[in-house]
Scaffold this motif. Structure first.
Motif, PDB file in Angstrom:
ATOM      1  N   GLU A  87       0.882  -1.159   0.000  1.00  0.00           N
ATOM      2  CA  GLU A  87       0.000   0.000   0.000  1.00  0.00           C
ATOM      3  C   GLU A  87       0.919   1.207   0.000  1.00  0.00           C
ATOM      4  O   GLU A  87       1.736   1.368   0.914  1.00  0.00           O
ATOM      5  N   VAL A  89       1.242   4.927   0.460  1.00  0.00           N
ATOM      6  CA  VAL A  89       0.469   6.023   1.061  1.00  0.00           C
ATOM      7  C   VAL A  89       1.222   7.334   0.847  1.00  0.00           C
ATOM      8  O   VAL A  89       2.426   7.406   1.078  1.00  0.00           O
ATOM      9  N   ALA A  95      -2.705  12.916   9.617  1.00  0.00           N
ATOM     10  CA  ALA A  95      -3.987  12.386  10.117  1.00  0.00           C
ATOM     11  C   ALA A  95      -3.808  10.875  10.238  1.00  0.00           C
ATOM     12  O   ALA A  95      -2.835  10.320   9.712  1.00  0.00           O
ATOM     13  N   SER A  97      -2.933   7.133  11.048  1.00  0.00           N
ATOM     14  CA  SER A  97      -1.917   6.345  11.760  1.00  0.00           C
ATOM     15  C   SER A  97      -0.641   7.124  12.071  1.00  0.00           C
ATOM     16  O   SER A  97       0.014   6.858  13.076  1.00  0.00           O
ATOM     17  N   PHE A 118       3.305   0.334   3.091  1.00  0.00           N
ATOM     18  CA  PHE A 118       2.776  -0.659   4.030  1.00  0.00           C
ATOM     19  C   PHE A 118       2.710  -1.991   3.290  1.00  0.00           C
ATOM     20  O   PHE A 118       2.385  -2.032   2.098  1.00  0.00           O
ATOM     21  N   ASP A 172      -4.419  12.760   2.657  1.00  0.00           N
ATOM     22  CA  ASP A 172      -3.577  11.591   2.350  1.00  0.00           C
ATOM     23  C   ASP A 172      -4.377  10.629   1.483  1.00  0.00           C
ATOM     24  O   ASP A 172      -5.592  10.792   1.302  1.00  0.00           O
ATOM     25  N   LYS A 174      -4.127   6.298  -0.350  1.00  0.00           N
ATOM     26  CA  LYS A 174      -3.420   5.038  -0.551  1.00  0.00           C
ATOM     27  C   LYS A 174      -3.634   4.587  -1.989  1.00  0.00           C
ATOM     28  O   LYS A 174      -4.768   4.631  -2.481  1.00  0.00           O
ATOM     29  N   ARG A 197      -8.114  10.669   2.346  1.00  0.00           N
ATOM     30  CA  ARG A 197      -8.713  11.598   3.317  1.00  0.00           C
ATOM     31  C   ARG A 197      -8.814  12.946   2.630  1.00  0.00           C
ATOM     32  O   ARG A 197      -7.819  13.439   2.089  1.00  0.00           O
ATOM     33  N   ARG A 213     -15.627   5.365   9.734  1.00  0.00           N
ATOM     34  CA  ARG A 213     -14.748   4.876  10.814  1.00  0.00           C
ATOM     35  C   ARG A 213     -15.161   5.468  12.165  1.00  0.00           C
ATOM     36  O   ARG A 213     -15.109   4.806  13.181  1.00  0.00           O
TER      37      ARG A 213
HETATM   38  N1  UDP Z   1      -5.851   3.456   3.606  1.00  0.00           N
HETATM   39  C1  UDP Z   1      -6.518   2.593   2.763  1.00  0.00           C
HETATM   40  N2  UDP Z   1      -6.519   1.263   3.051  1.00  0.00           N
HETATM   41  C2  UDP Z   1      -5.886   0.746   4.118  1.00  0.00           C
HETATM   42  C3  UDP Z   1      -5.200   1.630   4.987  1.00  0.00           C
HETATM   43  C4  UDP Z   1      -5.207   2.980   4.707  1.00  0.00           C
HETATM   44  O1  UDP Z   1      -7.093   3.023   1.755  1.00  0.00           O
HETATM   45  O2  UDP Z   1      -5.914  -0.480   4.312  1.00  0.00           O
HETATM   46  C5  UDP Z   1      -5.845   4.904   3.316  1.00  0.00           C
HETATM   47  C6  UDP Z   1      -6.640   5.697   4.337  1.00  0.00           C
HETATM   48  O3  UDP Z   1      -7.981   5.850   3.922  1.00  0.00           O
HETATM   49  C7  UDP Z   1      -5.921   7.022   4.361  1.00  0.00           C
HETATM   50  C8  UDP Z   1      -4.471   6.660   4.023  1.00  0.00           C
HETATM   51  O4  UDP Z   1      -4.518   5.377   3.409  1.00  0.00           O
HETATM   52  O5  UDP Z   1      -6.420   7.872   3.333  1.00  0.00           O
HETATM   53  C9  UDP Z   1      -3.569   6.623   5.230  1.00  0.00           C
HETATM   54  O6  UDP Z   1      -4.106   5.758   6.171  1.00  0.00           O
HETATM   55  P1  UDP Z   1      -3.435   5.604   7.629  1.00  0.00           P
HETATM   56  O7  UDP Z   1      -2.078   4.987   7.483  1.00  0.00           O
HETATM   57  O8  UDP Z   1      -3.498   6.907   8.331  1.00  0.00           O
HETATM   58  O9  UDP Z   1      -4.301   4.507   8.356  1.00  0.00           O
HETATM   59  P2  UDP Z   1      -5.707   4.579   9.097  1.00  0.00           P
HETATM   60  O10 UDP Z   1      -5.669   5.731  10.030  1.00  0.00           O
HETATM   61  O11 UDP Z   1      -6.709   4.732   7.999  1.00  0.00           O
HETATM   62  O12 UDP Z   1      -5.774   3.256   9.772  1.00  0.00           O
END
Ligand code: UDP
Length: 233
Positions: A87, A89, A95, A97, A118, A172, A174, A197, A213
């Motif tokens: 993934e 990102v 915002a 994680s 990721f 952000d 992915k 986001r 969420r």
């Molecule tokens: N995201 C996604 N799929 C996933 C994990 C994250 O599409 O399995 C997207 C999420 O919607 C955000 C961006 O990647 O726009 C960053 O996500 P983050 O790492 O902050 O994780 P989260 O807080 O969503 O668990």
């Protein structure tokens, strides 16, 4: 046409044509690696329409992807690729994680877009991985990792501009990439409010899956409003 794969949000079917797949967007919505899960009528249609619109927009700006065409409210045709289990990102504003991992305040604007990787592995909970890990796991070579980062930043630049025209901030998102039969790396999967986001510039409204969420209202209304803004451009 046979079902090749079913994931949380989409089903992938073969077609009569070589290297062309049919993607059907489902109404299922999940968060937290499936910990929260619902069936919300209309979600598949909205994500198919939004992803199709965005891939067409990227194409018009010179960005290639696996997307061929939207063929119905919930379906699109795509080029067959083997998904690289990463993934990718891109973050413009802190915002999610990264606020928990590194202590950035939610809303902090990064000096420049940040790209993170990721590892797509449900049983490990999709951990953040380094470029050295990616090489050790033989997921991608050095030059490919650089291509992924550059391609992700290019997508970001186009989408930031698009959102800006809609009076929105791209916080952000992915994306995922795949390899074609001849080894070319192509942008794949989807780009929708499920995977981004997006914040309004003037209010604290957001147009993304955080609404689901965090139980902050109807994702159908939220995604429909976002689609209307996209189509009004
Ligand atoms: N995201 C996604 N799929 C996933 C994990 C994250 O599409 O399995 C997207 C999420 O919607 C955000 C961006 O990647 O726009 C960053 O996500 P983050 O790492 O902050 O994780 P989260 O807080 O969503 O668990």
């Amino acid at each position: 046409m046979s079902l090749l794969y079913e994931g949380k949000a989409k089903r992938i079917f073969s077609t009569g044509e070589n290297d062309v797949l049919r993607v059907e967007y489902k109404d299922e919505v999940t968060a937290g690696n499936g910990a929260k899960k619902d069936l919300i009528e209309g979600k598949g249609r909205l994500n198919n329409q939004i992803t199709s619109h965005i891939f067409n927009y990227l194409k018009a700006k010179g960005g290639k992807s696996h997307f061929i065409e939207q063929i119905s409210e919930t379906e699109q045709l795509v080029q067959s690729v083997e998904i690289i289990p990463l993934e990718v990102v891109v973050r413009n504003i802190a915002a999610g994680s990264i606020t928990k991992r590194l202590g950035f305040e939610k809303g902090h604007e990064f000096d420049e877009p940040l790209v993170e990787f990721f590892y797509k592995k449900d049983d490990l909970n999709d951990p953040l991985i380094t470029e050295d890990h990616i090489k050790l796991l033989h997921l991608a070579e050095d030059n490919e990792i650089n291509s992924l980062k550059e391609a992700a930043k290019d997508v970001n630049a186009v989408l930031v501009q698009l959102m800006d025209e809609m009076n929105l901030r791209l916080v952000d998102f992915k994306i995922e990439f795949g390899r074609t039969n001849d080894g070319q790396i192509l942008l794949a999967d989807e780009i929708s409010p499920d995977t981004c986001r997006i914040w309004d510039k003037d209010s604290d409204t957001n147009f993304d899956k955080d609404v689901y969420r965090e139980d902050r209202g109807s994702i159908i209304e939220t995604y429909q409003t976002f689609l209307n803004k996209l189509e009004a451009l």
